[in-house]
Design an enzyme around this catalytic site. Structure first.
Site, PDB file in Angstrom:
ATOM      1  N   GLY A  68      16.197  37.827 -26.160  1.00  0.00           N
ATOM      2  CA  GLY A  68      15.707  38.622 -25.214  1.00  0.00           C
ATOM      3  C   GLY A  68      16.862  38.826 -24.086  1.00  0.00           C
ATOM      4  O   GLY A  68      17.131  39.786 -23.845  1.00  0.00           O
ATOM      5  N   ARG A  69      17.200  37.876 -23.117  1.00  0.00           N
ATOM      6  CA  ARG A  69      17.755  37.690 -22.324  1.00  0.00           C
ATOM      7  C   ARG A  69      19.393  38.326 -22.599  1.00  0.00           C
ATOM      8  O   ARG A  69      19.774  39.112 -21.686  1.00  0.00           O
ATOM      9  CB  ARG A  69      17.876  36.448 -21.740  1.00  0.00           C
ATOM     10  CG  ARG A  69      18.513  36.026 -20.323  1.00  0.00           C
ATOM     11  CD  ARG A  69      18.989  34.616 -19.923  1.00  0.00           C
ATOM     12  NE  ARG A  69      17.583  33.915 -20.527  1.00  0.00           N
ATOM     13  CZ  ARG A  69      16.643  33.255 -19.398  1.00  0.00           C
ATOM     14  NH1 ARG A  69      16.771  34.024 -18.349  1.00  0.00           N
ATOM     15  NH2 ARG A  69      15.681  32.923 -20.065  1.00  0.00           N
ATOM     16  N   ARG A  98      11.834  35.271 -10.965  1.00  0.00           N
ATOM     17  CA  ARG A  98      12.718  34.137 -11.213  1.00  0.00           C
ATOM     18  C   ARG A  98      13.159  33.392  -9.929  1.00  0.00           C
ATOM     19  O   ARG A  98      13.137  31.952 -10.198  1.00  0.00           O
ATOM     20  CB  ARG A  98      13.707  34.731 -12.099  1.00  0.00           C
ATOM     21  CG  ARG A  98      13.453  35.213 -13.478  1.00  0.00           C
ATOM     22  CD  ARG A  98      14.724  35.509 -14.455  1.00  0.00           C
ATOM     23  NE  ARG A  98      15.125  34.165 -14.860  1.00  0.00           N
ATOM     24  CZ  ARG A  98      16.478  33.750 -14.373  1.00  0.00           C
ATOM     25  NH1 ARG A  98      16.844  34.360 -13.522  1.00  0.00           N
ATOM     26  NH2 ARG A  98      16.690  32.584 -15.127  1.00  0.00           N
ATOM     27  N   TYR A 152      11.964  29.371 -10.655  1.00  0.00           N
ATOM     28  CA  TYR A 152      12.845  28.598 -10.819  1.00  0.00           C
ATOM     29  C   TYR A 152      13.758  28.198  -9.835  1.00  0.00           C
ATOM     30  O   TYR A 152      14.816  27.579 -10.280  1.00  0.00           O
ATOM     31  CB  TYR A 152      13.468  29.119 -12.189  1.00  0.00           C
ATOM     32  CG  TYR A 152      12.620  29.711 -13.317  1.00  0.00           C
ATOM     33  CD1 TYR A 152      11.657  28.770 -14.063  1.00  0.00           C
ATOM     34  CD2 TYR A 152      12.762  31.014 -13.902  1.00  0.00           C
ATOM     35  CE1 TYR A 152      10.667  29.144 -15.065  1.00  0.00           C
ATOM     36  CE2 TYR A 152      12.110  31.615 -14.727  1.00  0.00           C
ATOM     37  CZ  TYR A 152      11.185  30.701 -15.340  1.00  0.00           C
ATOM     38  OH  TYR A 152      10.465  31.651 -16.459  1.00  0.00           O
ATOM     39  N   CYS A 196       3.464  36.541   1.590  1.00  0.00           N
ATOM     40  CA  CYS A 196       3.165  35.248   2.303  1.00  0.00           C
ATOM     41  C   CYS A 196       3.317  34.210   1.594  1.00  0.00           C
ATOM     42  O   CYS A 196       2.322  33.195   1.661  1.00  0.00           O
ATOM     43  CB  CYS A 196       1.461  35.463   2.905  1.00  0.00           C
ATOM     44  SG  CYS A 196       1.494  37.104   3.823  1.00  0.00           S
TER      45      CYS A 196
END
Ligand SMILES: *Cc1c(COP(=O)(O)O)cnc(C)c1O
Length: 413
Positions: free
Chosen positions: A274-275, A310, A314, A341
């Site tokens: 995928g990546r 992301r 992460y 927020c």
């Protein structure tokens, strides 16, 4: 490595006149060239096929480009199966690598005659109850323990929810054979976003050895081995990209050392990247709208974690280019933030950048995979448009931006 956007400032200024920021933009030329290189890297293997992990970037226009480059689709949910079907992927063009799978998804996968990759031994009887056992079937292997390359621990399969144990693999193949399966596959995913040419070859060795054992123990014919995803991209400028040709060669070496002598030289190699397929070929384009000076210096942009999760999820690094200021010194330190927020809604923390002024266009790199797709609607924020930069330099809107009507569509009030 110097990270350069695939679009120029002048191009973006023109595109923004038609499509306001924020949006994701994808580079067709880059996607096609990369897909061809992957194919070349594995051209030594007769049955090689890449099944693009749809979850990374579920946009039919991008799936079609990959289809034209010979890719199939790796799905793990009902809507991913439906999208692939709609794009014209049929039967063994689709790999169904799901986990904790609902009955209706197995049924839909069977209806499409997708290749099913079972995540658990109990799913054999479950699949038999809710649908039937197909002639071609695959099982996902989890070797447990830690996965290391040399002395570097890459990931912790023993702590991952996926796959069957080594003993279960044997049991599963015997049971599936008894239930009429004729052609077997194996799959494993041991480490994510690996920026090294060693990952696939090492994984291949592990899978190939187990494949030889399984063939001897169960007498089944193993038709394919699926190396799954995990080949990564360099998000930070200090890293070198993977060399997919070297990776393909590494897998070939393991294939010739382990499978060929065991009389298994007909095994097809599959990947589910995928990546690696799309990550570098997407940018999130956003405009600086505010600056704030308190205990730190903040630049507020018109994108937020809803558009790219992301960094919030992460703490992931995504490189940022301030368009038109590529050659200016990075003598400012900013947090580049969205408007949620949530204090983790920051695309960059303590990032050295050139002086940013309101109205500057920022390119956030490497958003082509697991970017738009991970988006959500927190704070009632709307998802952005997606735009394709075509090979001839023209652009095409491949997903419109959400409107408040979309956001309210599931409510009746
Ligand atoms: C997510 C996923 C992939 C793709 O992973 P990348 O890191 O994007 O290469 C492939 N296969 C399965 C089963 C996955 O869950």
């Amino acid at each position: 490595m110097n990270k350069k956007p695939f679009v120029t400032k002048d191009q973006l200024v023109e595109i923004i006149k038609e499509f306001p920021t924020p949006f994701h933009i994808y580079d067709e030329k880059g996607i096609r060239e990369n897909a061809r290189k992957l194919k070349e890297a594995f051209s030594w293997n007769k049955g090689f096929k890449e099944y693009f992990a749809v979850k990374a970037t579920p946009n039919p226009h991008l799936l079609k480009i990959l289809q034209e480059e010979g890719c199939g689709m790796d799905c793990s949910s009902l809507t991913e199966l439906m999208m692939s079907e709609k794009c014209g992927f049929l039967g063994d063009d689709i790999m169904f690598s799901s986990n904790n799978t609902p009955a209706e998804e197995f049924q839909y996968a069977r209806k499409l005659n997708a290749t099913i990759n079972l995540d658990d031994i109990t799913h054999i009887d479950f699949l038999r109850e809710v649908a039937d056992i197909p002639k071609i079937i695959s099982c996902r292997y989890n070797p447990g323990g830690k996965f290391a390359l040399g002395t570097t621990i890459m990931d912790d399969p023993g702590d991952a929810k996926y796959g069957l144990t080594r003993e279960q693999m044997t049991e599963a193949f015997l049971r599936l054979k008894e239930l009429g399966a004729e052609e077997f596959g194996m799959h494993s995913f041991l480490a994510s976003n690996t920026v090294t040419n060693e990952y696939y070859p090492e994984l291949a060795k592990i899978l190939f050895k187990v494949a030889v054992e399984l063939k001897e123990e169960t007498g089944v014919h193993i038709g394919f081995i699926n190396l799954s995803g995990g080949v990564g991209i360099p998000y930070t400028p200090d890293k070198e990209p993977n060399d997919i040709i070297a990776i393909g060669e590494g897998v070939r070496k393991a294939y010739e050392e382990i499978l060929v002598p065991a009389g298994m030289g007909d095994v097809a190699i599959y990947t589910e990247l995928g990546r690696f397929m799309l990550g570098p070929y997407g940018h999130l384009v956003t405009t600086a709208v505010h600056e704030k000076h308190i205990y730190k210096e903040y630049i507020g942009v018109d994108a937020c974690a809803v558009n790219l999760m992301r960094p919030a999820m992460y703490g992931a690094y995504h490189h940022i280019t301030v368009m038109g200021k590529e050659n200016e010194p990075c003598d400012y330190v900013y947090d580049v933030v969205g408007s949620l927020c949530e204090n983790n809604d920051k695309f960059a923390v303590d990032r050295k950048l050139p002086k940013i002024d309101k109205g500057d266009i920022l390119v956030i790199h490497d958003t082509g995979a697991h970017g738009f797709a991970m988006g959500y609607n927190y704070n009632g924020k709307l998802k952005s448009a997606e735009i394709l930069l075509k090979e001839d330099g023209s652009t095409k809107l491949i997903r419109r931006a959400e409107t408040p009507e979309d956001y309210f569509a599931t409510l009746d009030f």
